[in-house]
Design a protein around this motif. Structure first.
Motif, PDB file in Angstrom:
ATOM      1  N   PRO A   1     -14.995   3.193  -3.131  1.00  0.00           N
ATOM      2  CA  PRO A   1     -15.191   3.933  -4.399  1.00  0.00           C
ATOM      3  C   PRO A   1     -16.294   3.111  -5.423  1.00  0.00           C
ATOM      4  O   PRO A   1     -16.450   1.993  -5.277  1.00  0.00           O
ATOM      5  CB  PRO A   1     -13.518   3.743  -4.812  1.00  0.00           C
ATOM      6  N   GLN A   2     -16.262   4.031  -6.880  1.00  0.00           N
ATOM      7  CA  GLN A   2     -17.175   3.673  -7.836  1.00  0.00           C
ATOM      8  C   GLN A   2     -15.958   2.229  -8.516  1.00  0.00           C
ATOM      9  O   GLN A   2     -16.486   1.513  -8.880  1.00  0.00           O
ATOM     10  CB  GLN A   2     -17.998   4.020  -8.821  1.00  0.00           C
ATOM     11  N   ALA A   3     -15.222   2.890  -8.472  1.00  0.00           N
ATOM     12  CA  ALA A   3     -14.003   1.999  -9.649  1.00  0.00           C
ATOM     13  C   ALA A   3     -12.356   2.249  -9.059  1.00  0.00           C
ATOM     14  O   ALA A   3     -12.274   2.941  -8.070  1.00  0.00           O
ATOM     15  CB  ALA A   3     -14.300   2.608 -10.417  1.00  0.00           C
ATOM     16  N   VAL A   4     -11.731   1.296  -9.138  1.00  0.00           N
ATOM     17  CA  VAL A   4     -10.330   1.484  -8.531  1.00  0.00           C
ATOM     18  C   VAL A   4      -9.563   0.623  -9.963  1.00  0.00           C
ATOM     19  O   VAL A   4      -9.898   0.153 -11.088  1.00  0.00           O
ATOM     20  CB  VAL A   4     -10.255   0.503  -7.879  1.00  0.00           C
ATOM     21  N   ASP A   5      -8.027   1.046  -9.833  1.00  0.00           N
ATOM     22  CA  ASP A   5      -7.125   0.297 -10.486  1.00  0.00           C
ATOM     23  C   ASP A   5      -6.737  -1.239 -10.187  1.00  0.00           C
ATOM     24  O   ASP A   5      -6.580  -1.010  -8.272  1.00  0.00           O
ATOM     25  CB  ASP A   5      -6.032   1.287 -10.764  1.00  0.00           C
TER      26      ASP A   5
ATOM     27  N   ALA B   1      -5.322   1.150  -1.176  1.00  0.00           N
ATOM     28  CA  ALA B   1      -4.813   2.220  -0.845  1.00  0.00           C
ATOM     29  C   ALA B   1      -5.782   3.737  -1.549  1.00  0.00           C
ATOM     30  O   ALA B   1      -6.227   3.139  -2.469  1.00  0.00           O
ATOM     31  CB  ALA B   1      -3.476   2.274  -1.057  1.00  0.00           C
ATOM     32  N   SER B   2      -5.427   4.753  -0.824  1.00  0.00           N
ATOM     33  CA  SER B   2      -6.078   5.593  -0.979  1.00  0.00           C
ATOM     34  C   SER B   2      -7.682   5.521  -1.489  1.00  0.00           C
ATOM     35  O   SER B   2      -8.618   6.119  -2.032  1.00  0.00           O
ATOM     36  CB  SER B   2      -5.595   5.999  -2.838  1.00  0.00           C
ATOM     37  N   PHE B   3      -8.348   5.259  -1.001  1.00  0.00           N
ATOM     38  CA  PHE B   3      -9.630   4.368  -0.107  1.00  0.00           C
ATOM     39  C   PHE B   3     -10.504   5.783   0.545  1.00  0.00           C
ATOM     40  O   PHE B   3      -9.129   6.441   0.703  1.00  0.00           O
ATOM     41  CB  PHE B   3      -9.561   3.406   0.767  1.00  0.00           C
ATOM     42  N   PRO B   4     -11.543   6.293   0.284  1.00  0.00           N
ATOM     43  CA  PRO B   4     -12.103   7.565   1.324  1.00  0.00           C
ATOM     44  C   PRO B   4     -11.513   7.517   2.445  1.00  0.00           C
ATOM     45  O   PRO B   4     -11.835   6.514   2.908  1.00  0.00           O
ATOM     46  CB  PRO B   4     -13.303   7.293   0.225  1.00  0.00           C
TER      47      PRO B   4
ATOM     48  N   SER C   1       0.820  -0.803   0.411  1.00  0.00           N
ATOM     49  CA  SER C   1       0.192  -0.018  -0.343  1.00  0.00           C
ATOM     50  C   SER C   1       0.661   1.241   0.132  1.00  0.00           C
ATOM     51  O   SER C   1       0.709   1.918  -0.623  1.00  0.00           O
ATOM     52  CB  SER C   1      -0.803   0.211   0.783  1.00  0.00           C
ATOM     53  N   ALA C   2       2.095   0.781   0.525  1.00  0.00           N
ATOM     54  CA  ALA C   2       3.025   2.086   0.681  1.00  0.00           C
ATOM     55  C   ALA C   2       3.906   2.709  -0.466  1.00  0.00           C
ATOM     56  O   ALA C   2       3.854   4.418  -1.178  1.00  0.00           O
ATOM     57  CB  ALA C   2       3.960   2.656   2.288  1.00  0.00           C
ATOM     58  N   VAL C   3       4.324   1.855  -1.347  1.00  0.00           N
ATOM     59  CA  VAL C   3       5.393   2.206  -1.917  1.00  0.00           C
ATOM     60  C   VAL C   3       4.866   1.557  -3.651  1.00  0.00           C
ATOM     61  O   VAL C   3       5.632   1.695  -4.038  1.00  0.00           O
ATOM     62  CB  VAL C   3       6.945   1.659  -1.709  1.00  0.00           C
ATOM     63  N   VAL C   4       3.800   0.826  -3.300  1.00  0.00           N
ATOM     64  CA  VAL C   4       3.468   0.248  -4.932  1.00  0.00           C
ATOM     65  C   VAL C   4       1.940   1.357  -5.602  1.00  0.00           C
ATOM     66  O   VAL C   4       1.375   1.309  -5.345  1.00  0.00           O
ATOM     67  CB  VAL C   4       2.725  -0.775  -5.219  1.00  0.00           C
TER      68      VAL C   4
ATOM     69  N   ILE D   1      -6.096   7.633  -7.242  1.00  0.00           N
ATOM     70  CA  ILE D   1      -7.310   6.982  -7.752  1.00  0.00           C
ATOM     71  C   ILE D   1      -6.923   5.566  -6.977  1.00  0.00           C
ATOM     72  O   ILE D   1      -5.989   4.889  -6.542  1.00  0.00           O
ATOM     73  CB  ILE D   1      -7.019   6.296  -8.922  1.00  0.00           C
ATOM     74  N   PRO D   2      -8.121   5.779  -5.917  1.00  0.00           N
ATOM     75  CA  PRO D   2      -8.047   4.197  -5.334  1.00  0.00           C
ATOM     76  C   PRO D   2      -7.483   2.946  -6.004  1.00  0.00           C
ATOM     77  O   PRO D   2      -7.714   2.355  -7.054  1.00  0.00           O
ATOM     78  CB  PRO D   2      -9.389   3.712  -4.843  1.00  0.00           C
ATOM     79  N   ARG D   3      -6.858   2.136  -5.036  1.00  0.00           N
ATOM     80  CA  ARG D   3      -6.155   0.976  -5.956  1.00  0.00           C
ATOM     81  C   ARG D   3      -6.476  -0.379  -5.362  1.00  0.00           C
ATOM     82  O   ARG D   3      -6.168  -0.128  -4.114  1.00  0.00           O
ATOM     83  CB  ARG D   3      -5.538   0.883  -6.454  1.00  0.00           C
TER      84      ARG D   3
END
Length: 687
Positions: free
Chosen positions: A615-619, A606-609, A452-455, A463-465
């Motif tokens: 989220p609606q969509a993610v990478d 990572a980068s979730f709200p 979560s931290a480095v990728v 963008i949430p992933r």
């Protein structure tokens, strides 16, 4: 080859290596005392064991020491006391044990069953800098005078490694290096020829006549430079049948192989070769030595045939002894079947108890009664063990000049390859399987955080992933203490890159992990391809962000004078083995390390709200190694995607061999450079 030659000169330029170290045949006790007075034992940052062996080894008429699956761990396990010896300590030990065998008037043979590469920096880092994987480690390995060796599959994935084995390693050992079913395309002639020798017939010092073969399992992943003949085809070849019907008497067949020894294991081909021997020689004893499974095991084939497998990663040294061989070649006064003043083998080749699988349906059997008796033992790879069993063999201290020279070579080579360069201090021990999945001591809980931290793709950081990796991308535990360039190879040597599908509906992406873990098992012991070992980790010598300490990370050092050893009176965590002879095979008693099954795959997000909503969509980010599996899961969940929709999330050079070093550089700087070292795997070492 130039690097191989240069390594032999390293001790001459080291400040603590005395000129007398060049004299490998020196036997004067007074010289040895001088040589060992100011030289470190093991590696400077290694610690010795505190748990002693349970008793003396049983010596028989014929005795064996076996190594297998060393995978470059020749410096030993620097942060685990049970396995702290290095290859120089082993060199000294083998010399002492040969001397002990001669004193007892019996035979001792040394055997190795392959996989010398891919697993530690000493073997792997040379592949990073324009060299060939194993150039340094092979030259160090060759300091042990083995009687029989064979090839492993990790010598065959990459053509350069196979050719280095062919032109260097195999030539060094000559007719002792057996590759009965492995051929290589000669780069000079283009013709296929055996990489080593097909068999070896020889007579031991005490007159035992041996016919030996070296058989790799039916491996299908070699590069175009080599090929493996299946065991079923090999036993039909004329050279093999001629060897079985050799013109001179055979007292014992020795079958070595990078091959699981238990016939019920689907990949093992030992039963095929054993049955072919039994069809021609129904009553000649057969002794087998295997590998590849990374386990301690001992298997009874029939009343004259057993097999030993001796673990992995320089954690285990296998011992096997047998008595009762008939050799009309030897004069009666030259045969000692029960050496005096030491324990002797007592076990008939019969299974003990019912805890192991039966293999009778797979195997032929001898047709006459047997007087053979056996003993087996699994030795922990540490100096305390080596010194204990070598006692009585020496007219000097344990260390030999050659052993000290090899240890010095290892120290210098590790420094040359930047293996001691420090990324950070791992604050605890995380293991692969000794703790429940995602618990505080489980390595995959750490990986969730690190991923979560480095990728992070900077252009898509907001963008949430979801990031998915296969748990098989981790090869070893991460032990509390310095996390170095060497550790980056030890924990994850693979070069799998991060790909992604952009803007995947979360309703679908959130179900991919469950679909993968419910699907076919993605092997931890994966079928590797050449690209898996084109290492592209962060090389400390090229990383401007890394400021390595001027000396090796400070860890507890041993006194160079008199050693006062405090030994443990209660079992420490370690191997607890049950095999066909029962549960008394481990040389050092240990408490059992728990084992917990792990799933196929792991997910980080990572980068979730920030408000906790979904989220609606993610990478959807994943390793290229499992891209096919991920696409199949996404398609099965109803999203119309194909390989055309996949691209690299990060530069291809950033791999599974890179993200933990990157995380350590950013988050593990407390206590640098004086990292406290933990107790090792199996201890409660999570804080």
């Amino acid at each position: 080859m130039l690097l191989r030659q240069c390594l032999t000169l390293l001790p001459a330029v080291l400040p603590f290596a005395l000129p007398a170290l060049a004299c490998e045949s020196c036997e004067h006790p007074e010289n040895d005392v001088v040589l060992t007075r100011n030289v470190r034992r093991m590696q400077p940052d290694a610690e010795n064991a505190t748990a002693s062996p349970r008793g003396a080894l049983a010596w028989g008429q014929l005795n064996f020491l076996q190594t297998t699956d060393t995978h470059g761990w020749l410096e030993g396990h620097l942060k685990e006391k049970n396995y702290g010896a290095d290859w120089g300590d082993f060199v000294s030990f083998t010399k002492d044990m040969r001397a002990k065998a001669r004193k007892l008037n019996v035979d001792l043979l040394l055997v190795d069953t392959g996989d010398l590469h891919d697993g530690a920096g000493l073997s792997d880092a040379t592949g990073m800098n324009g060299g060939v994987n194993g150039q340094v480690s092979n030259a160090i390995f060759e300091n042990v005078d083995y009687d029989l060796l064979t090839i492993g599959n990790h010598e065959l994935y990459v053509s350069d490694v196979a050719y280095e084995t062919f032109s260097g390693f195999a030539k060094h050992y000559g007719d002792r290096y057996l590759t009965s079913n492995v051929q290589i395309k000669n780069p000079s002639t283009g013709a296929w020829e055996y990489l080593g020798k097909q068999y070896r017939y020889f007579t031991t010092e005490k007159g035992i006549r041996i016919m030996a073969f070296g058989v790799l399992f039916d491996f299908k992943g070699s590069s175009n430079a080599s090929r493996v003949i299946t065991a079923a085809d090999m036993v039909k070849q004329s050279w093999f049948t001629s060897a079985l019907n050799y013109s001179k008497p055979i007292d014992l067949f020795v079958l070595i192989g990078h091959n699981p020894i238990r016939p019920t294991v689907s990949s093992s081909t030992f039963a095929t070769v054993f049955n072919a021997i039994r069809a021609v020689k129904p009553d000649t004893p057969v002794q087998m030595f295997g590998g590849h499974s990374h386990i301690r095991d001992f298997v009874v084939y029939d009343d004259k045939s057993t097999a030993l497998e001796s673990g992995r990663y320089c954690e285990t040294l296998g011992w096997m002894s047998m008595t009762g061989l008939n050799s009309t070649h030897s004069s009666p006064c030259n045969i000692v079947k029960s050496p005096r003043n030491v324990p002797n083998p007592t076990m008939k080749a019969k299974k003990v108890g019912s805890s192991t699988e039966t293999a009778s349906a797979y195997l032929a059997s001898s047709t006459s009664s047997s007087n053979l008796v056996y003993s087996r033992r699994y030795l922990d790879w540490n100096r305390l063990t080596f010194e204990y069993h070598a006692a009585g063999s020496q007219v000097r201290t344990f260390d030999t000049p050659k052993g000290l020279s090899v240890s010095a070579n290892i120290t210098a080579s590790r420094k040359q390859l930047n293996l001691t360069s420090l990324y950070g201090c791992a604050p605890q021990t995380w293991c692969q399987s000794c703790a429940p999945f995602l618990s505080s001591g489980n390595i995959f809980s750490l990986l969730q955080t690190a991923l979560s931290a480095v990728v992070v793709n900077a252009s898509r950081a907001e963008i949430p992933r979801l990031i998915i990796i296969n748990t098989g991308s981790i090869r070893f535990d991460l032990v509390k203490g310095p996390f170095t360039y060497d550790d980056s190879f030890i924990v994850s040597p693979f070069a799998d890159s991060f790909q992604y599908l952009p803007n995947v509906p979360y309703s679908i992406a959130s179900k991919v992990l469950a679909a993968l873990n419910a699907g076919p098992y993605q092997k931890h012991r994966r079928d590797l391809s050449t690209r898996d070992f084109s290492f592209s980790s962060l090389d400390p010598s090229l990383d401007s962000c890394l400021d390595p300490p001027p000396t090796h990370p400070h860890m507890p050092k041993r006194s160079l004078g008199r050693v006062v050893r405090r030994q443990s009176t209660s079992p420490t965590p370690g191997y607890t083995t049950t095999d066909d002879f029962g549960s008394d095979g481990d040389d050092t008693p240990h408490s059992k390390i728990p084992y917990y099954a792990q799933p196929n795959d792991l997910q980080a997000n990572a980068s979730f709200p920030a408000d906790g909503s979904m989220p609606q969509a993610v990478d959807l980010v994943f390793l290229d190694y499992i891209a096919k599996n991920v696409l199949q899961a996404v398609q099965a969940l109803g999203l119309n995607v194909s390989q055309r929709d996949v691209s690299y999330y990060l530069p291809e050079a950033f791999t599974t061999n890179s993200y933990l070093p990157a995380y350590a550089q950013k988050y593990w700087q407390a206590n640098v450079p004086t990292c406290p070292v933990g107790l090792g795997v199996g201890f409660n070492d999570t804080s």
